[in-house]
Scaffold this active site. Structure first.
Site, PDB file in Angstrom:
ATOM      1  N   ASP A 217      40.152  37.539  48.310  1.00 17.41           N
ATOM      2  CA  ASP A 217      40.614  36.881  47.073  1.00 17.41           C
ATOM      3  C   ASP A 217      40.512  35.376  47.287  1.00 17.41           C
ATOM      4  O   ASP A 217      40.056  34.905  48.337  1.00 17.41           O
ATOM      5  CB  ASP A 217      42.067  37.310  46.764  1.00 17.41           C
ATOM      6  CG  ASP A 217      42.402  37.214  45.273  1.00 17.41           C
ATOM      7  OD1 ASP A 217      42.280  36.113  44.727  1.00 17.41           O
ATOM      8  OD2 ASP A 217      42.797  38.224  44.677  1.00 17.41           O
ATOM      9  N   PHE A 245      34.336  34.893  44.232  1.00 15.41           N
ATOM     10  CA  PHE A 245      33.327  35.869  43.808  1.00 15.41           C
ATOM     11  C   PHE A 245      32.373  35.339  42.742  1.00 15.41           C
ATOM     12  O   PHE A 245      31.350  35.935  42.458  1.00 15.41           O
ATOM     13  CB  PHE A 245      33.929  37.219  43.429  1.00 15.41           C
ATOM     14  CG  PHE A 245      34.972  37.263  42.321  1.00 15.41           C
ATOM     15  CD1 PHE A 245      34.781  36.658  41.090  1.00 15.41           C
ATOM     16  CD2 PHE A 245      36.139  37.996  42.529  1.00 15.41           C
ATOM     17  CE1 PHE A 245      35.738  36.753  40.088  1.00 15.41           C
ATOM     18  CE2 PHE A 245      37.108  38.100  41.528  1.00 15.41           C
ATOM     19  CZ  PHE A 245      36.898  37.470  40.300  1.00 15.41           C
ATOM     20  N   HIS A 263      37.792  43.038  33.584  1.00 14.82           N
ATOM     21  CA  HIS A 263      38.303  42.722  32.235  1.00 14.82           C
ATOM     22  C   HIS A 263      38.683  41.248  32.066  1.00 14.82           C
ATOM     23  O   HIS A 263      38.862  40.788  30.952  1.00 14.82           O
ATOM     24  CB  HIS A 263      39.459  43.661  31.841  1.00 14.82           C
ATOM     25  CG  HIS A 263      40.787  43.351  32.450  1.00 14.82           C
ATOM     26  ND1 HIS A 263      41.967  43.860  31.936  1.00 14.82           N
ATOM     27  CD2 HIS A 263      41.148  42.593  33.515  1.00 14.82           C
ATOM     28  CE1 HIS A 263      42.975  43.437  32.659  1.00 14.82           C
ATOM     29  NE2 HIS A 263      42.512  42.671  33.617  1.00 14.82           N
TER      30      HIS A 263
HETATM   31  C1  SAM Z   1      44.035  40.460  37.289  1.00 16.33           C
HETATM   32  S1  SAM Z   1      44.095  40.138  38.969  1.00 16.33           S
HETATM   33  C2  SAM Z   1      43.870  41.731  39.690  1.00 16.33           C
HETATM   34  C3  SAM Z   1      44.449  41.840  41.068  1.00 16.33           C
HETATM   35  C4  SAM Z   1      44.351  43.229  41.719  1.00 16.33           C
HETATM   36  N1  SAM Z   1      42.995  43.577  42.015  1.00 16.33           N
HETATM   37  C5  SAM Z   1      45.003  44.275  40.849  1.00 16.33           C
HETATM   38  O1  SAM Z   1      44.343  45.238  40.486  1.00 16.33           O
HETATM   39  O2  SAM Z   1      46.201  44.142  40.562  1.00 16.33           O
HETATM   40  C6  SAM Z   1      42.600  39.299  39.294  1.00 16.33           C
HETATM   41  C7  SAM Z   1      42.430  38.846  40.734  1.00 16.33           C
HETATM   42  O3  SAM Z   1      41.165  38.202  40.867  1.00 16.33           O
HETATM   43  C8  SAM Z   1      41.326  37.078  41.716  1.00 16.33           C
HETATM   44  N2  SAM Z   1      40.277  36.100  41.418  1.00 16.33           N
HETATM   45  C9  SAM Z   1      40.140  35.399  40.274  1.00 16.33           C
HETATM   46  N3  SAM Z   1      39.049  34.604  40.375  1.00 16.33           N
HETATM   47  C10 SAM Z   1      38.514  34.823  41.594  1.00 16.33           C
HETATM   48  C11 SAM Z   1      37.371  34.283  42.268  1.00 16.33           C
HETATM   49  N4  SAM Z   1      36.593  33.393  41.676  1.00 16.33           N
HETATM   50  N5  SAM Z   1      37.105  34.732  43.515  1.00 16.33           N
HETATM   51  C12 SAM Z   1      37.907  35.656  44.120  1.00 16.33           C
HETATM   52  N6  SAM Z   1      39.007  36.193  43.525  1.00 16.33           N
HETATM   53  C13 SAM Z   1      39.294  35.777  42.280  1.00 16.33           C
HETATM   54  C14 SAM Z   1      42.697  36.572  41.348  1.00 16.33           C
HETATM   55  O4  SAM Z   1      43.203  35.728  42.357  1.00 16.33           O
HETATM   56  C15 SAM Z   1      43.484  37.860  41.179  1.00 16.33           C
HETATM   57  O5  SAM Z   1      44.070  38.288  42.371  1.00 16.33           O
END
Ligand code: SAM
Length: 354
Positions: A217, A245, A263
């Site tokens: 993350d 990512f 999403h």
């Molecule tokens: C809606 S949350 C979902 C977290 C977890 N996978 C869940 O199902 O509860 C989205 C996740 O994507 C991560 N995220 C957002 N942008 C990102 C990036 N550019 N690179 C890596 N992680 C990212 C956020 O930090 C967050 O933990």
């Protein structure tokens, strides 16, 4: 198109009494919702724990005014969220089975993190849904701070922590079900993309002790994930990593998971993330996506559809989608087939096989 007059509608079903109950229930649903959110925020269920208390004891413990505390407690009773034992002169309140399992903070199945986040962030932000619908613009911290995407949430450590707890509360039941619904036993390694506080890796690793897990993350999240993994006693099996990512390629693994990631993003980024997963998987590897997948007819999964509206409030271009949508994107990326399996409640997994 046939026009239905009041007479013709009555003629179709002469014995049906049409009432506005359904409309009023939904329209005033925020009364019940906010009553529950306030109870969670005030720690009511945690204060009660396994005990039972008179209204006056509870009122004092929670620091409430005398005016409405009895209405507050009895509303929760009528919503099925508290038990009330009437024993002659003494009335005592206790948790129901559900609230004792899911809303007492010391319980491993606590889901209150989601509701605390809903109280503090989503409840006020949904107040400007009409503006979001008119402008297509997010209505959360992005609007209020001008910072893009997750930067706005992650700029404040307290908001970050609450957001991560909220997500863990939303997904914990799904991740436990995931470990039963998908057989990780035939694979050696798992990489959870956007793994937040590593809840998915912890749930799966517990059930599959031979699976090497990596939870990746953004950098501000890693210390929280590492702390959770250590607390679960799984540091030997789960690595925590940082990456972006949007810019980096995915680490290689036999299974790549993404919980509530796709999403958050617009169609181009969704397709890019699916393509990166395809490139990082070996032949016969699998991409497993855990979301509130909307039914293909877009009629049944109300929570999934509301989640998509929540993506309007929370993100620049995100939206939820159906299995048919995912299937099209996955085949375009090169996957050979996909399937959908139900998890708990409104959530499902969609799997793409390489
Ligand atoms: C809606 S949350 C979902 C977290 C977890 N996978 C869940 O199902 O509860 C989205 C996740 O994507 C991560 N995220 C957002 N942008 C990102 C990036 N550019 N690179 C890596 N992680 C990212 C956020 O930090 C967050 O933990």
């Amino acid at each position: 198109m046939e026009t239905l007059t009041l007479e013709s509608k009555t003629a179709v079903a002469p014995k049906t009494v049409i009432t506005p109950d359904h409309i009023i229930q939904i329209g005033m649903g925020f009364w019940a919702s906010k009553t529950l959110l306030a109870a969670v925020k005030l720690d009511l269920f945690t204060e009660i724990g396994d005990g039972s208390f008179t209204g006056e004891e509870l009122r004092e413990q929670l620091g409430l005014h005398t005016r409405s505390s009895t209405d507050f407690f009895d509303t929760l009773v009528s919503l099925g969220l508290l038990c009330r034992h009437d024993n002659g002169a003494t009335v005592r309140y206790g948790n129901t089975l559900e609230t004792s399992i899911f809303l007492v903070k010391s319980s491993p199945a606590y889901v209150g993190g989601l509701l605390e986040m809903a109280n503090d962030r989503l409840y006020p932000y949904w107040g400007s849904l009409e503006e979001g619908l008119r402008t297509g613009q997010p209505q959360n911290e992005i609007k209020h701070t001008g910072k893009p995407g997750f930067d706005a949430i992650y700029a404040q450590p307290a908001v970050l922590e609450q957001f991560l707890n909220g997500m863990a509360g939303a997904q914990a039941g799904n991740f436990m079900a995931l470990a039963n619904v998908f057989d990780f036993g035939q694979y050696n390694s798992l990489c959870d993309i956007g793994g937040a506080n590593a809840t998915l890796s912890i749930c799966v690793a517990r059930q599959y002790p031979n699976l090497d897990c990596l939870s990746v993350d953004l950098p501000p999240v890693a210390p929280i994930a590492a702390h959770n993994v250590a607390q679960a006693g799984l540091a030997h099996q789960i690595q925590v990593g940082t990456f972006n990512f949007l810019a980096d390629s995915f680490p290689t693994a036999d299974v790549i998971t993404m919980g509530n990631i796709l999403h958050d993003w617009n169609l181009d980024i969704k397709k890019m993330l699916i393509r990166k997963a395809y490139e990082a998987l070996p032949e016969n590897g699998a991409l497993v996506v855990i979301e509130n997948i909307i039914d293909d007819e877009r009629r049944q999964n109300t929570f999934g559809l509301l989640m998509s509206l929540n993506m309007l409030i929370e993100t620049d271009g995100g939206f939820d989608y159906t299995h048919a949508d995912f299937n099209g994107w996955a085949l375009e990326a090169g996957f050979r087939s996909t399937e959908k399996r139900s998890l708990a409640g409104s959530a499902s997994i969609v799997i793409a096989y390489k």
